[in-house]
Design a protein around this motif. Structure first.
Motif, PDB file in Angstrom:
ATOM      1  N   LEU A 116       0.826  -1.204   0.000  1.00  0.00           N
ATOM      2  CA  LEU A 116       0.000   0.000   0.000  1.00  0.00           C
ATOM      3  C   LEU A 116       0.861   1.256   0.000  1.00  0.00           C
ATOM      4  N   VAL A 117       1.884   1.281   0.835  1.00  0.00           N
ATOM      5  CA  VAL A 117       2.767   2.450   0.915  1.00  0.00           C
ATOM      6  C   VAL A 117       3.552   2.628  -0.383  1.00  0.00           C
ATOM      7  N   ILE A 118       4.139   1.551  -0.880  1.00  0.00           N
ATOM      8  CA  ILE A 118       4.957   1.638  -2.098  1.00  0.00           C
ATOM      9  C   ILE A 118       4.115   2.072  -3.291  1.00  0.00           C
ATOM     10  N   THR A 119       2.953   1.448  -3.456  1.00  0.00           N
ATOM     11  CA  THR A 119       2.138   1.819  -4.613  1.00  0.00           C
ATOM     12  C   THR A 119       1.576   3.229  -4.487  1.00  0.00           C
ATOM     13  N   THR A 120       1.248   3.647  -3.286  1.00  0.00           N
ATOM     14  CA  THR A 120       0.715   5.004  -3.110  1.00  0.00           C
ATOM     15  C   THR A 120       1.785   6.046  -3.414  1.00  0.00           C
ATOM     16  N   LEU A 121       3.017   5.797  -2.968  1.00  0.00           N
ATOM     17  CA  LEU A 121       4.083   6.783  -3.166  1.00  0.00           C
ATOM     18  C   LEU A 121       4.637   6.793  -4.587  1.00  0.00           C
ATOM     19  N   PHE A 122       4.867   5.611  -5.160  1.00  0.00           N
ATOM     20  CA  PHE A 122       5.580   5.544  -6.429  1.00  0.00           C
ATOM     21  C   PHE A 122       4.688   5.266  -7.637  1.00  0.00           C
ATOM     22  N   TRP A 123       3.651   4.459  -7.462  1.00  0.00           N
ATOM     23  CA  TRP A 123       2.784   4.107  -8.583  1.00  0.00           C
ATOM     24  C   TRP A 123       1.325   4.287  -8.172  1.00  0.00           C
ATOM     25  N   PRO A 124       0.831   5.484  -8.135  1.00  0.00           N
ATOM     26  CA  PRO A 124      -0.543   5.702  -7.670  1.00  0.00           C
ATOM     27  C   PRO A 124      -1.598   5.070  -8.580  1.00  0.00           C
ATOM     28  N   GLU A 125      -1.258   4.773  -9.825  1.00  0.00           N
ATOM     29  CA  GLU A 125      -2.246   4.169 -10.719  1.00  0.00           C
ATOM     30  C   GLU A 125      -2.421   2.666 -10.478  1.00  0.00           C
ATOM     31  N   GLY A 128      -3.663  -0.586  -4.525  1.00  0.00           N
ATOM     32  CA  GLY A 128      -2.961  -0.743  -3.257  1.00  0.00           C
ATOM     33  C   GLY A 128      -2.969  -2.170  -2.750  1.00  0.00           C
ATOM     34  N   ALA A 129      -3.799  -3.019  -3.323  1.00  0.00           N
ATOM     35  CA  ALA A 129      -3.868  -4.423  -2.906  1.00  0.00           C
ATOM     36  C   ALA A 129      -2.741  -5.258  -3.480  1.00  0.00           C
ATOM     37  N   LEU A 130      -1.818  -4.623  -4.184  1.00  0.00           N
ATOM     38  CA  LEU A 130      -0.694  -5.344  -4.767  1.00  0.00           C
ATOM     39  C   LEU A 130       0.130  -6.064  -3.700  1.00  0.00           C
ATOM     40  N   GLY A 131       0.245  -5.490  -2.513  1.00  0.00           N
ATOM     41  CA  GLY A 131       1.041  -6.093  -1.452  1.00  0.00           C
ATOM     42  C   GLY A 131       0.523  -7.439  -0.999  1.00  0.00           C
TER      43      GLY A 131
END
Length: 154
Positions: A116-125, A128-131
């Motif tokens: 959630l943190v990584i996708t929000t900061l670097f890849w907002p598109e 967030g469930a990628l983790g």
């Protein structure tokens, strides 16, 4: 499997085990280096079998015996033990179960938060469930069949 084939294979294996046990009892070197009789019998079976000298009359269905005997072994394993009470099980295995649950939940939580943190900061598109997919892959959770995934995308 025709009747009698497994019995002849077991008779050969038993004879190899007895021969190996006699060798181990008589030769002190084998005792000193802790070679088990079963290992010796296996080595003799390999050397005298179709892989090397082809002296032993193993049947064609010999390789199927391992699966049958393994199933018989594991199905009979619980017959020799007493079933403990739930209190005994909780006392003996409770702390290990609790640790396992805490570790598993922490792993999912850490991976979800990290994703959630990584996708929000670097890849907002990216979702967030990628983790969650990281821990699902680590835990060995099976993915749905490809056909159901493609039907969800359409």
């Amino acid at each position: 499997m025709p009747q009698g084939l497994m019995l002849s294979d077991l008779a050969i294996a038993g004879a190899l085990l007895i021969f190996a046990k006699l060798l181990r009892v008589r030769i002190t070197l084998l005792q000193k280096i802790y070679i088990p009789s079963a290992v010796l019998a296996g080595l003799f079976g390999l050397a005298l079998g179709p892989a090397m000298l082809d002296v032993l009359p193993w049947t064609d269905t010999f390789t199927a015996n391992a699966g049958i005997l393994t199933a018989a072994l594991f199905s009979a394993l619980g017959l020799a033990t007493d079933v403990p009470s739930p209190k005994t099980v909780a006392t003996r295995a409770g702390s290990m179960w609790a640790f396992n649950q805490i570790a598993s939940v922490s792993q999912w939580l850490f991976a979800a938060m990290f994703g959630l943190v990584i996708t929000t900061l670097f890849w907002p598109e990216v979702s967030g469930a990628l983790g969650v997919t990281m821990s699902a892959g680590f835990m060995g959770v099976m993915a749905p069949p490809r056909s159901s995934v493609t039907s969800l995308v359409r």
